[in-house]
Design a protein around this motif. Structure first.
Motif, PDB file in Angstrom:
ATOM      1  N   ILE A  72      -2.316 -12.753  -8.199  1.00 23.01           N
ATOM      2  CA  ILE A  72      -3.280 -11.730  -7.781  1.00 23.01           C
ATOM      3  C   ILE A  72      -3.242 -10.593  -8.793  1.00 23.01           C
ATOM      4  O   ILE A  72      -2.157 -10.130  -9.177  1.00 23.01           O
ATOM      5  N   PRO A  73      -4.369 -10.101  -9.251  1.00 27.38           N
ATOM      6  CA  PRO A  73      -4.396  -9.054 -10.283  1.00 27.38           C
ATOM      7  C   PRO A  73      -3.686  -7.779  -9.847  1.00 27.38           C
ATOM      8  O   PRO A  73      -3.706  -7.385  -8.668  1.00 27.38           O
ATOM      9  N   ALA A  74      -3.069  -7.096 -10.802  1.00 24.33           N
ATOM     10  CA  ALA A  74      -2.283  -5.897 -10.544  1.00 24.33           C
ATOM     11  C   ALA A  74      -3.079  -4.787  -9.846  1.00 24.33           C
ATOM     12  O   ALA A  74      -2.532  -4.096  -8.982  1.00 24.33           O
ATOM     13  N   PRO A  75      -4.361  -4.541 -10.193  1.00 22.99           N
ATOM     14  CA  PRO A  75      -5.091  -3.462  -9.507  1.00 22.99           C
ATOM     15  C   PRO A  75      -5.212  -3.679  -8.002  1.00 22.99           C
ATOM     16  O   PRO A  75      -5.249  -2.721  -7.229  1.00 22.99           O
TER      17      PRO A  75
ATOM     18  N   GLY B 126      -3.543  -1.118  -4.708  1.00 23.67           N
ATOM     19  CA  GLY B 126      -4.262  -0.520  -3.588  1.00 23.67           C
ATOM     20  C   GLY B 126      -3.876  -1.058  -2.226  1.00 23.67           C
ATOM     21  O   GLY B 126      -4.485  -0.689  -1.217  1.00 23.67           O
ATOM     22  N   ILE B 127      -2.840  -1.893  -2.161  1.00 19.98           N
ATOM     23  CA  ILE B 127      -2.569  -2.608  -0.921  1.00 19.98           C
ATOM     24  C   ILE B 127      -2.013  -1.722   0.182  1.00 19.98           C
ATOM     25  O   ILE B 127      -2.232  -1.977   1.375  1.00 19.98           O
ATOM     26  N   GLN B 128      -1.284  -0.658  -0.154  1.00 18.87           N
ATOM     27  CA  GLN B 128      -0.670   0.147   0.896  1.00 18.87           C
ATOM     28  C   GLN B 128      -1.726   0.818   1.775  1.00 18.87           C
ATOM     29  O   GLN B 128      -1.600   0.841   2.999  1.00 18.87           O
ATOM     30  N   ALA B 129      -2.768   1.350   1.161  1.00 18.44           N
ATOM     31  CA  ALA B 129      -3.848   1.957   1.947  1.00 18.44           C
ATOM     32  C   ALA B 129      -4.563   0.909   2.777  1.00 18.44           C
ATOM     33  O   ALA B 129      -4.937   1.147   3.923  1.00 18.44           O
ATOM     34  N   GLN B 130      -4.730  -0.281   2.217  1.00 17.19           N
ATOM     35  CA  GLN B 130      -5.377  -1.353   2.967  1.00 17.19           C
ATOM     36  C   GLN B 130      -4.526  -1.795   4.152  1.00 17.19           C
ATOM     37  O   GLN B 130      -5.053  -2.135   5.210  1.00 17.19           O
TER      38      GLN B 130
ATOM     39  N   GLN C 270      -1.960 -13.043  -0.213  1.00 12.69           N
ATOM     40  CA  GLN C 270      -2.250 -11.751   0.393  1.00 12.69           C
ATOM     41  C   GLN C 270      -1.013 -11.196   1.094  1.00 12.69           C
ATOM     42  O   GLN C 270      -0.720 -10.000   1.009  1.00 12.69           O
ATOM     43  N   GLN C 271      -0.261 -12.075   1.779  1.00 16.39           N
ATOM     44  CA  GLN C 271       0.938 -11.625   2.477  1.00 16.39           C
ATOM     45  C   GLN C 271       1.939 -10.990   1.503  1.00 16.39           C
ATOM     46  O   GLN C 271       2.573  -9.976   1.821  1.00 16.39           O
ATOM     47  N   SER C 272       2.084 -11.596   0.337  1.00 20.32           N
ATOM     48  CA  SER C 272       3.077 -11.095  -0.618  1.00 20.32           C
ATOM     49  C   SER C 272       2.768  -9.673  -1.071  1.00 20.32           C
ATOM     50  O   SER C 272       3.681  -8.913  -1.411  1.00 20.32           O
ATOM     51  N   LEU C 273       1.499  -9.299  -1.077  1.00 19.55           N
ATOM     52  CA  LEU C 273       1.139  -7.961  -1.544  1.00 19.55           C
ATOM     53  C   LEU C 273       1.733  -6.875  -0.664  1.00 19.55           C
ATOM     54  O   LEU C 273       2.152  -5.821  -1.143  1.00 19.55           O
ATOM     55  N   PHE C 274       1.753  -7.121   0.650  1.00 18.94           N
ATOM     56  CA  PHE C 274       2.304  -6.122   1.560  1.00 18.94           C
ATOM     57  C   PHE C 274       3.798  -5.937   1.308  1.00 18.94           C
ATOM     58  O   PHE C 274       4.308  -4.810   1.331  1.00 18.94           O
ATOM     59  N   ALA C 275       4.504  -7.040   1.071  1.00 10.90           N
ATOM     60  CA  ALA C 275       5.932  -6.937   0.768  1.00 10.90           C
ATOM     61  C   ALA C 275       6.160  -6.291  -0.596  1.00 10.90           C
ATOM     62  O   ALA C 275       7.028  -5.429  -0.758  1.00 10.90           O
ATOM     63  N   LEU C 276       5.381  -6.688  -1.589  1.00 14.49           N
ATOM     64  CA  LEU C 276       5.562  -6.162  -2.939  1.00 14.49           C
ATOM     65  C   LEU C 276       5.281  -4.671  -3.035  1.00 14.49           C
ATOM     66  O   LEU C 276       5.765  -3.998  -3.946  1.00 14.49           O
TER      67      LEU C 276
END
Length: 249
Positions: A208-211, A215-219, A127-133
């Motif tokens: 983690i799936p691409a979709p 959506g991570i920035q809004a989250q 989950q942490q990586s999504l914010f950086a990515l």
């Protein structure tokens, strides 16, 4: 006369926050003796910025000891200390190119460098990586950052992103406050630590799936209530006030 007495209230607050950032980096063990850098722009139109005194350990940095320089590396306030020329090259490039880059952090952490040498770079394992990515760029290694010509390529690679992986070198984050730059680095560093530890198991890993990444920035805005780093920063300052209050001197 003390440094606090000779600078504006706004500059002193920036000095205190930046010194706190050095101390909390040392607390987490992310420092590399004296060889990495965190800088912060001094409020005002001059584009002066503060950076660590070369030769001082991060755990020793104080608000008063920070060196104030211009975009050419000239000290604009008397100091007995010099600055790291490689650190100046990287930080001056970002401060000059990005008005929103009030604070720039550059670290040589073991996990960060370990991810930087991987061809695929940071992967969506956590989950942490999504914010950086969601806001990540890369800059290829060109040797020790002493060549002024590299500045153009570095800022072109950085673009408008908040997170950068310097290939074979380390990590960089930038933001409009010390608190936000630190939170970004905490997320990027933790993402790298998780990736290296997961890869060390030798088992198949699930991405983690691409979709979800899309959506991570809004989250991220929802999770932080749009407050960003300021959610955690007051607690960090309280911790430092308990453990090493001299950072404010």
């Amino acid at each position: 006369m003390s440094v606090q007495d000779t600078v504006s209230e706004q500059e002193w607050q920036m000095r205190v926050d930046l010194a706190a950032c050095y101390r909390i980096v040392a607390h987490y063990g992310w420092d590399d003796l004296i060889f990495t850098h965190i800088s912060a722009r001094v409020p005002g139109p001059e584009h002066h910025f503060l950076i660590n005194p070369y030769g001082m350990m991060f755990e020793e940095v104080t608000a008063s000891s920070l060196v104030k320089v211009d975009l050419h590396g000239n000290k604009v306030m008397e100091s007995e200390y010099d600055i790291n020329p490689a650190g100046f090259t990287i930080h001056s490039a970002v401060h000059e190119a990005r008005d929103d880059a009030q604070c720039v952090m550059h670290l040589h952490t073991t996990a960060g460098i370990a991810v930087s040498v991987q061809e695929q770079g940071l992967l969506p394992y956590s989950q942490q990586s999504l914010f950086a990515l969601s806001s990540l760029s890369y800059h290829d290694y060109e040797g020790v950052a002493l060549n002024p010509d590299e500045k153009t390529r570095l800022v072109a690679d950085l673009g408008a992103t908040r997170f950068m992986i310097l290939r074979n070198h380390g990590l960089l984050t930038c933001a409009d406050s010390v608190a936000d730059a630190f939170l970004a680095m905490f997320i990027l560093q933790r993402s790298c630590e998780i990736q290296i530890q997961a890869q060390s198991t030798g088992v198949d890993l699930k991405l983690i799936p691409a979709p979800i990444l899309a959506g991570i920035q809004a989250q991220a805005e929802q999770v932080t209530r749009s407050a960003g780093g300021m959610l955690a920063w007051p607690g960090i300052l309280r911790k430092l006030d308990r453990e090493c209050p001299d950072y404010k001197s």
